[in-house]
Scaffold this motif. Structure first.
Motif, PDB file in Angstrom:
ATOM      1  N   GLN A   2      74.777  39.160  79.861  1.00 29.23           N
ATOM      2  CA  GLN A   2      74.920  37.996  80.725  1.00 29.23           C
ATOM      3  C   GLN A   2      76.223  38.115  81.499  1.00 29.23           C
ATOM      4  O   GLN A   2      77.245  38.512  80.977  1.00 29.23           O
ATOM      5  N   THR A   3      76.193  37.777  82.743  1.00 28.64           N
ATOM      6  CA  THR A   3      77.389  37.825  83.569  1.00 28.64           C
ATOM      7  C   THR A   3      77.961  36.430  83.737  1.00 28.64           C
ATOM      8  O   THR A   3      77.262  35.443  83.570  1.00 28.64           O
ATOM      9  N   CYS A   4      79.221  36.379  84.063  1.00 30.08           N
ATOM     10  CA  CYS A   4      79.866  35.103  84.358  1.00 30.08           C
ATOM     11  C   CYS A   4      80.036  34.943  85.860  1.00 30.08           C
ATOM     12  O   CYS A   4      80.780  34.099  86.309  1.00 30.08           O
ATOM     13  N   ARG A  53      78.488  29.291  75.705  1.00 28.13           N
ATOM     14  CA  ARG A  53      77.916  29.882  76.919  1.00 28.13           C
ATOM     15  C   ARG A  53      76.555  30.465  76.590  1.00 28.13           C
ATOM     16  O   ARG A  53      76.407  31.226  75.636  1.00 28.13           O
ATOM     17  N   ALA A  54      75.553  30.118  77.388  1.00 29.09           N
ATOM     18  CA  ALA A  54      74.204  30.673  77.226  1.00 29.09           C
ATOM     19  C   ALA A  54      73.442  30.502  78.526  1.00 29.09           C
ATOM     20  O   ALA A  54      73.583  29.469  79.202  1.00 29.09           O
ATOM     21  N   GLU A  55      72.651  31.490  78.872  1.00 30.20           N
ATOM     22  CA  GLU A  55      71.760  31.395  80.028  1.00 30.20           C
ATOM     23  C   GLU A  55      72.481  30.967  81.308  1.00 30.20           C
ATOM     24  O   GLU A  55      71.994  30.119  82.052  1.00 30.20           O
ATOM     25  N   GLY A  56      73.679  31.529  81.536  1.00 30.34           N
ATOM     26  CA  GLY A  56      74.396  31.285  82.774  1.00 30.34           C
ATOM     27  C   GLY A  56      75.049  29.928  82.917  1.00 30.34           C
ATOM     28  O   GLY A  56      75.419  29.536  84.022  1.00 30.34           O
ATOM     29  N   ALA A  57      75.215  29.202  81.814  1.00 26.66           N
ATOM     30  CA  ALA A  57      75.846  27.880  81.860  1.00 26.66           C
ATOM     31  C   ALA A  57      76.623  27.651  80.574  1.00 26.66           C
ATOM     32  O   ALA A  57      76.517  28.436  79.621  1.00 26.66           O
ATOM     33  N   LEU A  58      77.399  26.582  80.551  1.00 23.15           N
ATOM     34  CA  LEU A  58      78.062  26.142  79.327  1.00 23.15           C
ATOM     35  C   LEU A  58      77.310  24.926  78.818  1.00 23.15           C
ATOM     36  O   LEU A  58      76.803  24.116  79.604  1.00 23.15           O
ATOM     37  N   TRP A  59      77.248  24.788  77.482  1.00 23.64           N
ATOM     38  CA  TRP A  59      76.458  23.733  76.854  1.00 23.64           C
ATOM     39  C   TRP A  59      77.313  22.973  75.843  1.00 23.64           C
ATOM     40  O   TRP A  59      78.040  23.579  75.062  1.00 23.64           O
ATOM     41  N   MET A  60      77.186  21.667  75.850  1.00 27.42           N
ATOM     42  CA  MET A  60      77.878  20.793  74.915  1.00 27.42           C
ATOM     43  C   MET A  60      76.826  19.943  74.197  1.00 27.42           C
ATOM     44  O   MET A  60      76.010  19.295  74.853  1.00 27.42           O
ATOM     45  N   PRO A  61      76.840  19.933  72.871  1.00 26.77           N
ATOM     46  CA  PRO A  61      75.893  19.065  72.167  1.00 26.77           C
ATOM     47  C   PRO A  61      76.444  17.655  72.050  1.00 26.77           C
ATOM     48  O   PRO A  61      77.646  17.436  71.999  1.00 26.77           O
ATOM     49  N   ILE A  62      75.541  16.695  72.035  1.00 30.89           N
ATOM     50  CA  ILE A  62      75.912  15.338  71.625  1.00 30.89           C
ATOM     51  C   ILE A  62      75.512  15.305  70.157  1.00 30.89           C
ATOM     52  O   ILE A  62      74.370  15.047  69.802  1.00 30.89           O
ATOM     53  N   ASP A  63      76.472  15.686  69.321  1.00 32.01           N
ATOM     54  CA  ASP A  63      76.162  15.955  67.925  1.00 32.01           C
ATOM     55  C   ASP A  63      76.317  14.723  67.049  1.00 32.01           C
ATOM     56  O   ASP A  63      76.546  13.623  67.538  1.00 32.01           O
ATOM     57  N   THR A 112      67.753  15.822  77.495  1.00 28.67           N
ATOM     58  CA  THR A 112      67.174  15.385  76.224  1.00 28.67           C
ATOM     59  C   THR A 112      65.811  16.046  76.110  1.00 28.67           C
ATOM     60  O   THR A 112      65.123  16.252  77.106  1.00 28.67           O
ATOM     61  N   GLY A 113      65.442  16.371  74.907  1.00 26.98           N
ATOM     62  CA  GLY A 113      64.176  17.073  74.731  1.00 26.98           C
ATOM     63  C   GLY A 113      64.337  18.545  75.044  1.00 26.98           C
ATOM     64  O   GLY A 113      65.403  19.115  74.852  1.00 26.98           O
ATOM     65  N   LYS A 114      63.306  19.139  75.553  1.00 29.16           N
ATOM     66  CA  LYS A 114      63.314  20.590  75.762  1.00 29.16           C
ATOM     67  C   LYS A 114      63.710  20.982  77.171  1.00 29.16           C
ATOM     68  O   LYS A 114      63.536  20.238  78.118  1.00 29.16           O
ATOM     69  N   HIS A 115      64.265  22.177  77.266  1.00 27.61           N
ATOM     70  CA  HIS A 115      64.711  22.795  78.511  1.00 27.61           C
ATOM     71  C   HIS A 115      64.459  24.292  78.305  1.00 27.61           C
ATOM     72  O   HIS A 115      64.521  24.771  77.173  1.00 27.61           O
ATOM     73  N   PRO A 116      64.171  25.063  79.352  1.00 33.17           N
ATOM     74  CA  PRO A 116      63.907  26.499  79.155  1.00 33.17           C
ATOM     75  C   PRO A 116      65.014  27.237  78.408  1.00 33.17           C
ATOM     76  O   PRO A 116      64.744  28.196  77.690  1.00 33.17           O
ATOM     77  N   ALA A 117      66.266  26.785  78.529  1.00 31.25           N
ATOM     78  CA  ALA A 117      67.376  27.460  77.855  1.00 31.25           C
ATOM     79  C   ALA A 117      67.795  26.769  76.553  1.00 31.25           C
ATOM     80  O   ALA A 117      68.799  27.136  75.949  1.00 31.25           O
ATOM     81  N   TRP A 118      67.019  25.768  76.118  1.00 30.68           N
ATOM     82  CA  TRP A 118      67.397  24.978  74.941  1.00 30.68           C
ATOM     83  C   TRP A 118      67.639  25.859  73.714  1.00 30.68           C
ATOM     84  O   TRP A 118      68.672  25.743  73.048  1.00 30.68           O
ATOM     85  N   GLY A 119      66.718  26.733  73.397  1.00 26.83           N
ATOM     86  CA  GLY A 119      66.851  27.575  72.203  1.00 26.83           C
ATOM     87  C   GLY A 119      68.080  28.472  72.266  1.00 26.83           C
ATOM     88  O   GLY A 119      68.809  28.613  71.275  1.00 26.83           O
ATOM     89  N   ALA A 120      68.324  29.078  73.416  1.00 26.02           N
ATOM     90  CA  ALA A 120      69.491  29.946  73.571  1.00 26.02           C
ATOM     91  C   ALA A 120      70.783  29.138  73.456  1.00 26.02           C
ATOM     92  O   ALA A 120      71.760  29.599  72.842  1.00 26.02           O
ATOM     93  N   ALA A 121      70.802  27.933  74.030  1.00 27.20           N
ATOM     94  CA  ALA A 121      71.991  27.089  73.958  1.00 27.20           C
ATOM     95  C   ALA A 121      72.260  26.659  72.517  1.00 27.20           C
ATOM     96  O   ALA A 121      73.399  26.730  72.034  1.00 27.20           O
ATOM     97  N   GLU A 122      71.235  26.235  71.830  1.00 26.40           N
ATOM     98  CA  GLU A 122      71.389  25.807  70.433  1.00 26.40           C
ATOM     99  C   GLU A 122      71.860  26.972  69.559  1.00 26.40           C
ATOM    100  O   GLU A 122      72.759  26.815  68.725  1.00 26.40           O
ATOM    101  N   PRO A 142      67.867  14.562  70.161  1.00 28.27           N
ATOM    102  CA  PRO A 142      68.566  15.793  70.549  1.00 28.27           C
ATOM    103  C   PRO A 142      68.962  15.752  72.026  1.00 28.27           C
ATOM    104  O   PRO A 142      68.119  15.561  72.896  1.00 28.27           O
ATOM    105  N   THR A 143      70.266  15.905  72.268  1.00 29.55           N
ATOM    106  CA  THR A 143      70.797  15.851  73.630  1.00 29.55           C
ATOM    107  C   THR A 143      71.836  16.949  73.815  1.00 29.55           C
ATOM    108  O   THR A 143      72.718  17.126  72.969  1.00 29.55           O
ATOM    109  N   LEU A 144      71.716  17.656  74.920  1.00 31.69           N
ATOM    110  CA  LEU A 144      72.703  18.653  75.326  1.00 31.69           C
ATOM    111  C   LEU A 144      73.197  18.293  76.723  1.00 31.69           C
ATOM    112  O   LEU A 144      72.468  17.706  77.514  1.00 31.69           O
ATOM    113  N   VAL A 145      74.425  18.668  77.008  1.00 34.97           N
ATOM    114  CA  VAL A 145      74.941  18.576  78.367  1.00 34.97           C
ATOM    115  C   VAL A 145      75.116  20.009  78.858  1.00 34.97           C
ATOM    116  O   VAL A 145      75.729  20.831  78.180  1.00 34.97           O
ATOM    117  N   ARG A 146      74.536  20.282  80.011  1.00 33.48           N
ATOM    118  CA  ARG A 146      74.613  21.614  80.624  1.00 33.48           C
ATOM    119  C   ARG A 146      75.643  21.552  81.743  1.00 33.48           C
ATOM    120  O   ARG A 146      75.568  20.679  82.616  1.00 33.48           O
TER     121      ARG A 146
END
Length: 186
Positions: A2-4, A53-63, A112-122, A142-146
């Motif tokens: 993956q590139t930045c 970092r996953a799938e070309g973005a940064l991800w933050m969970p609402i944990d 919230t819910g599913k996104h194509p990059a959800w699994g990689a982000a998690e 389940p909520t992520l911020v991309r």
């Protein structure tokens, strides 16, 4: 690999560019960033966040770490109202030649819910933060911020301060990558 790389780029480190490999190494190793956003009344706000970092973005969970009451975190409404944010990563030492910071101008999306990059982000979050082995990653919904970054600016207090930080602070699992960075950037 993956590139930045950024489609629209404003990378400054003094008057030099910030190599993709170095940016990726910092993003993958830095445990916390500061999220700068606007409150609902447009007052500035900042808070520390965990991210991966996953799938070309940064991800933050609402944990499921404790929040105030059972209500939805206010930062989600803030991000939905004003998705243009900044993430700041920085390092301080008494030796000012080792200081550095990176600012990422981002667009935030609440997912919230599913996104194509959800699994990689998690998976990236679980790999970066072993605390998620004992603390649930998500609360009720389940909520992520991309964070998709549009521009990067950076500064370092002395030559190769970022590369030295990567070399000195890199976890053992990335020794080969750290050796490559050291040979390329000092």
């Amino acid at each position: 690999v993956q590139t930045c790389a950024l489609p629209i780029l404003a990378r400054l480190i003094g008057m030099q560019s910030l190599p993709d490999e170095l940016l990726c190494a910092v993003l993958d190793q830095m445990p916390v960033a500061r999220l700068a956003l606007r409150e609902l009344d447009d007052a500035p706000a900042a808070m520390p966040i965990v991210f991966a970092r996953a799938e070309g973005a940064l991800w933050m969970p609402i944990d499921s770490k404790p929040k105030r009451g059972d209500r939805r975190p206010a930062r989600l409404a803030q991000l939905e109202r004003a998705p243009g944010v900044m993430l700041v990563l920085d390092h301080y030492e008494d030796d000012w030649s080792r200081l550095w910071w990176i600012r990422l101008r981002c667009t935030a999306s609440v997912i919230t819910g599913k996104h194509p990059a959800w699994g990689a982000a998690e998976a990236a979050l679980a790999d970066k933060y072993p605390q998620y082995q004992t603390t649930p990653m998500f609360d009720a919904e389940p909520t992520l911020v991309r964070f998709e970054w549009r521009a990067v600016s950076a500064w370092e207090g002395g030559p190769h301060a970022l590369a030295r930080w990567v070399r000195d602070w890199a976890p053992a699992r990335s020794e080969e990558h750290t050796s490559e960075l050291q040979s390329r950037f000092g």
